[in-house]
Design a protein around this motif. Structure first.
Motif, PDB file in Angstrom:
ATOM      1  N   LEU A   1      11.624   9.849  -8.816  1.00  0.00           N
ATOM      2  CA  LEU A   1      11.423   8.575  -9.518  1.00  0.00           C
ATOM      3  C   LEU A   1      12.569   7.612  -9.225  1.00  0.00           C
ATOM      4  O   LEU A   1      12.362   6.409  -9.053  1.00  0.00           O
ATOM      5  CB  LEU A   1      11.314   8.825 -11.037  1.00  0.00           C
ATOM      6  N   SER A   2      13.788   8.156  -9.136  1.00  0.00           N
ATOM      7  CA  SER A   2      14.938   7.305  -8.841  1.00  0.00           C
ATOM      8  C   SER A   2      14.769   6.631  -7.483  1.00  0.00           C
ATOM      9  O   SER A   2      15.018   5.430  -7.340  1.00  0.00           O
ATOM     10  CB  SER A   2      16.231   8.120  -8.832  1.00  0.00           C
ATOM     11  N   SER A   3      14.313   7.414  -6.515  1.00  0.00           N
ATOM     12  CA  SER A   3      14.199   6.812  -5.182  1.00  0.00           C
ATOM     13  C   SER A   3      13.035   5.825  -5.140  1.00  0.00           C
ATOM     14  O   SER A   3      13.124   4.761  -4.526  1.00  0.00           O
ATOM     15  CB  SER A   3      14.081   7.903  -4.107  1.00  0.00           C
ATOM     16  N   LEU A   4      11.936   6.154  -5.843  1.00  0.00           N
ATOM     17  CA  LEU A   4      10.806   5.217  -5.914  1.00  0.00           C
ATOM     18  C   LEU A   4      11.230   3.904  -6.575  1.00  0.00           C
ATOM     19  O   LEU A   4      10.883   2.817  -6.109  1.00  0.00           O
ATOM     20  CB  LEU A   4       9.673   5.827  -6.743  1.00  0.00           C
ATOM     21  N   ALA A   5      12.002   4.054  -7.645  1.00  0.00           N
ATOM     22  CA  ALA A   5      12.429   2.866  -8.388  1.00  0.00           C
ATOM     23  C   ALA A   5      13.242   1.940  -7.510  1.00  0.00           C
ATOM     24  O   ALA A   5      13.075   0.718  -7.544  1.00  0.00           O
ATOM     25  CB  ALA A   5      13.221   3.279  -9.620  1.00  0.00           C
ATOM     26  N   SER A   6      14.123   2.512  -6.702  1.00  0.00           N
ATOM     27  CA  SER A   6      14.935   1.613  -5.871  1.00  0.00           C
ATOM     28  C   SER A   6      14.100   1.010  -4.745  1.00  0.00           C
ATOM     29  O   SER A   6      14.311  -0.128  -4.341  1.00  0.00           O
ATOM     30  CB  SER A   6      16.189   2.307  -5.348  1.00  0.00           C
TER      31      SER A   6
ATOM     32  N   LYS B   1       0.818  -1.218   0.000  1.00  0.00           N
ATOM     33  CA  LYS B   1       0.000   0.000   0.000  1.00  0.00           C
ATOM     34  C   LYS B   1       0.846   1.260   0.000  1.00  0.00           C
ATOM     35  O   LYS B   1       0.579   2.210  -0.737  1.00  0.00           O
ATOM     36  CB  LYS B   1      -0.894  -0.010   1.245  1.00  0.00           C
ATOM     37  N   ASN B   2       1.879   1.264   0.835  1.00  0.00           N
ATOM     38  CA  ASN B   2       2.704   2.451   0.994  1.00  0.00           C
ATOM     39  C   ASN B   2       3.327   2.904  -0.314  1.00  0.00           C
ATOM     40  O   ASN B   2       3.226   4.063  -0.704  1.00  0.00           O
ATOM     41  CB  ASN B   2       3.823   2.156   1.994  1.00  0.00           C
TER      42      ASN B   2
END
Lengths: 552, 472
Positions: free
Chosen positions: B340-345, B187-188
């Protein structure tokens, strides 16, 4: 009742060492695979052409054997005599072209000529514009909505595109539409391909090209492409059975544009009736026949009556039928009757009222037996109620009186042993109901013994009592049969849960079983049930099947 | 099941054409009807004949049927028909696989008609139209703005390339579904993504619709299902593979993993997949495809701007009338890049934590949900690129699934179950449809019986589809 071990009843299994229920010691009919008939048809034209259909057929073989010196000559004379009248007619029309005969035919032939011209143009060099020209005419000829919405149309046309038969509507009103069919067929032929089928919504348009004839089915029923093709093959065989292949070929060799309806006058009703039967009777679908349930001793007695009293030279088959069911079949040693030939015989009896009036003598060609010539059938009902019909088939065209005497002797013996009464009783009882089988939730089934080409099936009980429900049930069987017998992906077991029923089909090397259950049956119940069912059939096999094939 | 004939020719494209009979109603004008014909070097006479035959077939079937003609089966070819817009017909012809057989000492060609399934090629044809529509707009839309000549040019421009990419021999049930692989997330993370997209659309008002993907899996989309379905197809089968290839070959000199261009921006992994290859070269806008979607209104033209960081991709549909200034890309990059980079990791970590699939299971399955177009398969190793040999069950079993699917689609009731045991090869295929969800299980097991197979499937349902109710 449940004799098998627990794992046996869990699994559909049948010991392949034990003959399947209904397998006789001797074969009565030539065994068939479903669609066996078709394998030549759809694999391409190559071996179709090479199939030896004429030359020295089975009939001449039999004739030769009995009259070695005269055989060839005799056979020739026989054939010529048979068709002399019809041939004469052909000759006349040949000389004077089509524009003779009565006035109403003249108009028809004018139309024919016009049509002939059109299709000839198309087949000689089909162009897109050629096709459209024909198309633009068709509007006037398209019939009423009632005609259009028929569930299954069948058309037969000559290679020149001339209408020969239409199940619904007058052929001469359908000249244009049949011309289009022919144009489509020949267009693809010109591209070195061949048209098989068109699909539009629920409609399938199936094309069968045979030498000299094109057959087309237009159906929105549950029938698959292969099932429709199979039915067209039956229609083709029905035409052969009236004309013989040799004759059909000869006619079109002489005159490509010949109007074959002249020769088929009066026999359209056989095609009509055949199509009607195929829409209801599983025997065609299964390539099998159904026997009238009788105690084996009675059946044995009947067979003996025939063997003893009809043992005359040149008699090939003696068949006793009642209500489209086989009572017994006696055959000449060495010769078998193919189920599809027997179906044509059943159709002949079923479609003819005239046999009820008097003893009859009629030529019939059995395409599987010998497509090149006629057998001669003595046909007579044995009981006053006209239910039990005897057919004696011979190669000798002068045997009517001999066979009429045989019939009398057979009837005498049957009466002496009360066999006719037994038959009448069996017919009155109706075959058997599913409740007699005593398996809960089993609504209906069809069981075919492959080696003997016979099948058994209970009467249609509730909920299959209305015409709609019966049609729906038949549709379910068509689906089951179609999926199982898929030529590229055949199945051994098919279990299907639908909205109103659960279906289970099972193929083994010996039998085919199609069962219909209530919708809530579990898989375990269904399997237990079919194991019980097989035991029941085994127990009843003496009554349901002809296990011994008597011969002359 | 036809194991004795290994030398089958593959299904191949015979021809493909688009025509409109209204365009050349008089004799001698037939040529005008043909809007596109492949192969292009065909003689005009042949083209006219082929179109004429189709017209005749369509008219002929109308004599009996209220539904338009769908297919023509011939011994050597199969033709499927589609009328996507009034009076416009598209026709695809494929060859029937053949093999050499011998009978009575003479060899002949056997044609395997049953290898070609109408439902599959019907789907291939419809997909071809939808892809055209995605990039060019509907035929009607093109004609409203231009002439038949424009339409012809566009058809030629699009299909001459598109047809080359068809892999007809590998077409199967997945083409019928044309579904989407979704990535389930906690969910997060999911909320974080949604948050980012909301912020993006609020900050850059020209961004009309957005979709978020991780690798080849869809996480979030603001487009209509049907638009997303074909855009997804384009992204996963064409744009992404081409981009990856370019990256692998180091084709772009700017493919350094960090992008520290615009003044204050921090280092991140983001870059444009479509759009400027480098933000230091303001004259190079790169290539930005225009697409047509129907989410807000029919044939709405948009720029498709695709931005990627690591394995995460954001697809932004930008108003077609908007002339994108170079600064727009810069602002987008500095907005999206770090987040986006941090979300991707984050997603990558979650992905890695999943237990690897244990030993090869006994069964293979393919699943499709008609409501959200979700698709899953363990039969195909690589469902999007369809590399040869990536299908783990024999072709005949794939086609049996196709058969059952076609039966189910024709059937009027929504809940269905079919269990089939093949005559050879010990294969069981179980097909179930319930509540708009359909799935097929293939089990290859000797000496299994119906009850055991049923148990296996039940187990599979509990372990893989526990939240879905299947009728027993």
């Amino acid at each position: 009742m449940d004799g098998g071990g627990s794992d046996r009843s869990q699994t559909p299994s049948y010991d392949s060492d034990v003959p399947e229920p209904g397998a006789g010691g001797t074969v009565i009919l030539a065994p068939t695979d479903s669609y066996a008939d078709l394998t030549q048809g759809w694999q391409g034209s190559l071996h179709e052409i090479r199939r030896p259909r004429h030359s020295s057929g089975t009939i001449s073989e039999i004739t030769n054997r009995s009259k070695p010196e005269l055989a060839g000559e005799k056979q020739e004379r026989e054939k010529d005599g048979e068709l002399k009248d019809k041939l004469n007619e052909l000759q006349v029309t040949d000389d004077e072209d089509l524009s003779l005969t009565s006035s109403d035919e003249t108009t028809a032939s004018k139309e024919d000529e016009k049509e002939g011209g059109q299709t000839a143009a198309v087949s000689s060099g089909p162009s897109a514009s050629g096709l459209t020209v024909i198309e633009s005419d068709s509007e006037e000829n398209v019939q009423t909505e009632a005609w259009r919405s028929q569930r299954k149309h069948i058309f037969v046309l000559s290679e020149a595109g001339k209408p020969i038969y239409s199940r619904y509507g007058k052929e001469d009103k359908l000249v244009t539409i049949m011309g289009v069919m022919q144009a489509l067929v020949s267009f693809l032929q010109d591209g070195n391909d061949s048209l098989r089928c068109l699909v539009a919504g629920k409609h399938k348009f199936v094309f069968l090209n045979r030498e000299n004839l094109n057959l087309v089915a237009v159906a929105k029923t549950e029938d698959s492409y292969h099932q429709l093709l199979f039915q067209l093959t039956y229609v083709y065989n029905q035409i052969i059975s009236v004309l013989t292949y040799t004759q059909l070929n000869k006619i079109f060799k002489q005159r490509r544009n010949y109007d074959l309806r002249r020769l088929l006058t009066g026999s359209e009703k056989f095609i009509d009736n055949l199509l009607h039967l195929m829409d209801h009777e599983p025997s065609f679908l299964l390539g099998a026949v159904r026997c009238l349930p009788l105690p084996s001793s009675t059946r044995e007695n009947i067979a003996q009556s025939i063997v003893q009293n009809a043992n005359v030279k040149d008699l090939v088959f003696a068949i006793l039928l009642a209500n489209n069911q086989l009572i017994t079949l006696v055959r000449m040693k060495k010769y078998f009757l193919h189920p599809s030939d027997l179906h044509l015989i059943i159709n002949l009896v079923n479609a003819s009222e005239s046999f009820k009036a008097a003893e009859s003598w009629t030529p019939i060609c059995l395409p599987k037996f010998d497509a090149s010539g006629f057998l001669h059938a003595y046909v007579s009902y044995l009981d006053p109620g006209c239910q039990t019909c005897l057919l004696l088939l011979t190669v000798d065209r002068d045997m009517f009186f001999t066979l009429s005497e045989c019939r009398q002797k057979i009837v005498d013996r049957l009466n002496r042993y009360n066999c006719l009464t037994a038959i009448t009783e069996a017919l009155a009882r109706t075959s058997y109901s599913i409740s007699q089988v005593g398996i809960a939730d089993l609504r209906h089934f069809m069981y075919k013994s492959k080696s003997t080409a016979q099948y058994t099936s209970p009467e249609l009980d509730a909920p299959y009592t209305t015409k709609e429900e019966q049609e729906r049930l038949f549709g379910l069987y068509l689906y089951l049969h179609h999926r199982i017998h898929s030529s590229a992906r055949p199945l051994k077991i098919l279990f299907h849960v639908g909205a109103n029923e659960t279906l289970l089909g099972w193929m083994t090397s010996g039998f085919e079983l199609y069962t219909v259950f209530g919708p809530l049956v579990t898989k375990t119940q269904a399997i237990t049930s079919i194991n019980k069912l097989l035991k029941w059939i085994k127990r009843e096999e003496d009554r349901l099947f002809i296990l011994n094939a008597p011969t002359f | 099941m036809t194991g004795k004939s290994p030398e089958k020719t593959p299904v191949s494209l015979v021809n493909f054409f688009v025509f409109n009979s209204e365009y050349g109603p008089r004799e001698g004008e037939e040529e005008k009807k043909i809007l596109y014909y492949y192969p292009p070097n065909t003689e005009l006479d042949k083209k006219i004949k082929d179109v004429g035959l189709c017209e005749a077939i369509i008219k002929f079937t109308e004599t009996f049927s209220d539904n338009p003609c769908e297919a023509m089966h011939a011994q050597k070819t199969r033709q499927v028909f589609h009328q996507p817009e009034k009076d416009f017909w598209m026709v695809l012809t494929v060859s029937i696989p053949s093999s050499e057989k011998e009978k009575d000492g003479q060899s002949y060609m056997e044609f395997h008609e049953d290898d070609v399934q109408d439902s599959v090629f019907d789907a291939v044809l419809k997909q071809a139209y939808r892809m055209f529509k995605l990039f060019m707009g509907s035929f009607q839309h093109i004609l409203e703005k231009g002439t038949a000549q424009n339409l012809k040019q566009r058809l030629d421009h699009f299909f001459s390339r598109y047809l080359q990419t068809l892999k007809l021999n590998q077409s199967d049930i997945l083409d019928v579904y044309c579904g989407i692989h979704f990535l389930p997330l906690d969910k997060n993370t999911y909320l974080k993504i949604q948050c980012l997209i909301n912020l993006l659309e609020a900050t850059f008002l020209q961004v009309k619709y957005t979709a978020f993907l991780y690798n080849d899996q869809l996480v979030w989309s603001g487009l209509e299902q049907d638009d997303m379905r074909y855009m997804y197809k384009y992204l996963t089968t064409s744009l992404f593979p081409a981009y990856m290839e370019q990256e692998l070959q180091g084709g772009s000199p700017y493919s350094s993993s960090t992008n520290v261009t615009g003044g204050p921006s921090t280092s991140h992994y983001g870059k444009f997949v479509t759009g400027p290859p480098s933000l230091t070269e303001p004259q190079n806008f790169g290539k930005i495809p225009r697409i047509f979607v129907n989410t807000g209104r029919p044939d709405e033209e948009c720029h498709l701007l695709v931005y990627r960081a690591l394995s995460a991709t954001v697809c932004m549909l930008i108003e077609g009338s908007f002339q994108i200034p170079f600064d727009f890309f810069k602002s987008l990059d500095s907005f999206l890049g770090p987040q986006l980079s941090s979300l991707a990791s984050d997603i990558g970590e979650q992905y890695a934590r999943r237990p690897p699939s244990t030993a090869e299971p006994l069964f293979k399955y393919v699943y499709f949900n008609y409501m959200n177009l979700a698709q899953k398969t363990t039969i195909h190793a690589d469902s999007n690129k369809k590399t040869a040999g990536s299908v783990s069950v024999p072709p005949d079993i794939m086609r049996l699934i196709g058969d059952i699917n076609a039966d189910i689609s024709r059937s009027s009731n929504d809940d269905n179950e079919t269990i089939a045991r093949t005559q050879t090869g010990d294969y069981w295929v179980v097909g179930k449809k319930s509540d708009q969800r359909e799935f097929y299980v293939v089990i290859n097991q000797k000496n299994a019986n119906l009850i055991e197979i049923n148990e296996e499937v039940k187990k599979l349902c509990t372990s893989h589809f526990s939240n879905i109710f299947f009728l027993d």
